[in-house]
Design an enzyme around this catalytic site. Structure first.
Site, PDB file in Angstrom:
ATOM      1  N   GLU A 277      18.281   6.676  10.326  1.00 51.84           N
ATOM      2  CA  GLU A 277      18.201   4.944  10.055  1.00 51.84           C
ATOM      3  C   GLU A 277      17.744   4.504  11.315  1.00 51.84           C
ATOM      4  O   GLU A 277      16.915   3.574  11.176  1.00 51.84           O
ATOM      5  CB  GLU A 277      19.636   4.525   9.659  1.00 51.84           C
ATOM      6  N   ASP A 358      12.868  11.233   9.662  1.00 49.54           N
ATOM      7  CA  ASP A 358      13.587  12.605   9.989  1.00 49.54           C
ATOM      8  C   ASP A 358      12.878  13.206  11.227  1.00 49.54           C
ATOM      9  O   ASP A 358      13.693  14.065  12.066  1.00 49.54           O
ATOM     10  CB  ASP A 358      13.215  13.363   8.796  1.00 49.54           C
TER      11      ASP A 358
END
Length: 409
Positions: A277, A358
């Site tokens: 995040e 990611d």
């Protein structure tokens, strides 16, 4: 365009849209039982995988019925001039343009809420309970409905009244002023949603001092991300499903962890999820998505503003005189194919953003912890590991788990 042609266009969009959605959902359902890729073989054991299959099929059958009912009711409204009938009731009550719009949408969405209620009850207390997800009590369920209805009435009603007032004030600059209003509201909610709205439904408490809080703050400092607001939310009062998210903007941004997430994952896995995040923030994905949404809203308002005063839109739904709320209903249906195309582009970009976030965990050497976290989330939430490519392309804002793990390894 003549009203009759517009009516057939609206009818065609509704019918073809329903058929298209059913085909995509059916194709996706045919992939539920496909073999799980070897890279995901440890997500489900045999018993859990069978349970997941049943869960997906139950949800699919339920969606066929609920969407079929919605489709049938929309057809009934169009073919029997239901929107014109509601408008006739409203006109008999008041001649105030703003009150007419408020009453019309109040009646329409009130009826929609009542019709949808049995489906919501079944989904929550039958399907979700059957598979061990639901922890919502009838009291909480009713309270949520009442609070949501009240909020929608107050906030939605105020916004609608202002938009209609702007339209009455000036049709020429309507779209610009409405765009400014709705953009301002969106930004306000982006900043204050977690402090104004969430507490009405959930309790948020600061994450207590300890190993987890220290690990999160250490990673945030290491990655150059300034955050001190870390909260725990009582998600378990409604569902056992786990989640975590960032909310707010600027100095008001905060990390929110579901209590169910804390129970399911290790400290390293939670840090990895939050690192993903943080990656979104570091690459400014949040702001880019907001700008895209604002631009998309501006385009829609510009087009609607151009056609709103044309009698044809209202006449297509059986109302001869141009009426804001009737024209808006007609426009939303006509605009839906354009909206779908824009959503596809948005999802394509969103999936790219997910890969980039990611990769942020890979850069910090914790991608393996993210892999185990994603697998746990998928297993716990009974996620579909074999989605059909059409569904992924059209609907997924995140890449399938299989693709994410291939990228992370």
């Amino acid at each position: 365009m003549p009203p009759q042609i517009l009516f057939y266009l609206i009818l065609s969009i509704v019918i073809l849209g329903f058929i298209f959605d059913q085909i995509v959902d059916f194709k996706n359902a045919t992939w539920f039982s496909k073999p799980i890729p070897d890279i995901l073989s440890d997500v489900y054991d045999v018993g859990k995988y069978k349970q997941q299959q049943n869960y997906k099929f139950d949800n699919y059958r339920f969606s066929v019925i609920s969407s079929g009912v919605s489709f049938a009711l929309m057809l009934l409204m169009l073919l029997c001039k239901g929107f014109a009938f509601i408008n006739h009731i409203v006109l008999s009550i008041t001649d105030n343009y703003i009150l007419q719009a408020l009453l019309f949408f109040g009646i329409f969405y009130g009826a929609v809420t009542v019709i949808a209620l049995p489906f919501s009850i079944y989904e929550t207390f039958v399907i979700e309970k059957k598979y061990g997800f639901n922890t919502t009590t009838p009291r909480i369920f009713i309270s949520d409905i009442l609070k949501s209805t009240l909020l929608s009435t107050i906030i939605g009603g105020a916004l609608l009244a202002l938009v209609v007032y702007i339209y009455v004030l000036t049709t020429t600059y309507f779209w610009v002023l409405a765009w400014v209003l709705l953009t301002t509201f969106s930004l306000f909610m982006g900043v204050f949603y977690s402090t104004l709205i969430v507490p009405l439904f959930n309790k948020q408490t600061p994450l207590e001092e300890g190993e987890l809080r220290t690990a999160i703050l250490n990673f945030a400092e290491k990655s150059g991300f300034n955050i001190s607001n870390i909260f725990l939310i009582d998600g378990s009062k409604r569902s056992t499903k786990a989640n975590a998210y960032f909310t707010g903007l600027g100095k008001r941004k905060r990390i929110v962890l579901y209590d169910t997430l804390i129970q399911e994952m290790t400290t390293d896995e939670i840090v990895a999820v939050l690192a993903h995040e943080i990656g979104h923030f570091k690459y400014k994905h949040i702001y880019k998505s907001m700008i895209y949404g604002i631009i998309q809203m501006g385009i829609m308002l510009f087009i609607f503003g151009y056609f709103a005063s044309d009698n044809a839109l209202s006449a297509a739904l059986g109302v001869e005189r141009a009426t804001f709320h009737i024209a808006l209903i007609a426009f939303i249906i006509i605009y839906s194919p354009i909206s779908m195309v824009l959503d596809i582009f948005s999802n394509v970009q969103s999936r790219k953003n997910e890969y980039q976030a990611d990769n942020f965990t890979k850069e910090h050497g914790i991608s393996q912890h993210l892999i185990t976290a994603l697998k746990k989330l998928s297993s716990h939430n009974m996620s579909n590991l074999t989605p059909h490519p059409w569904t992924v392309f059209l609907e997924y804002s995140h890449p399938p788990l299989y693709e994410r793990i291939k990228n992370l390894e």
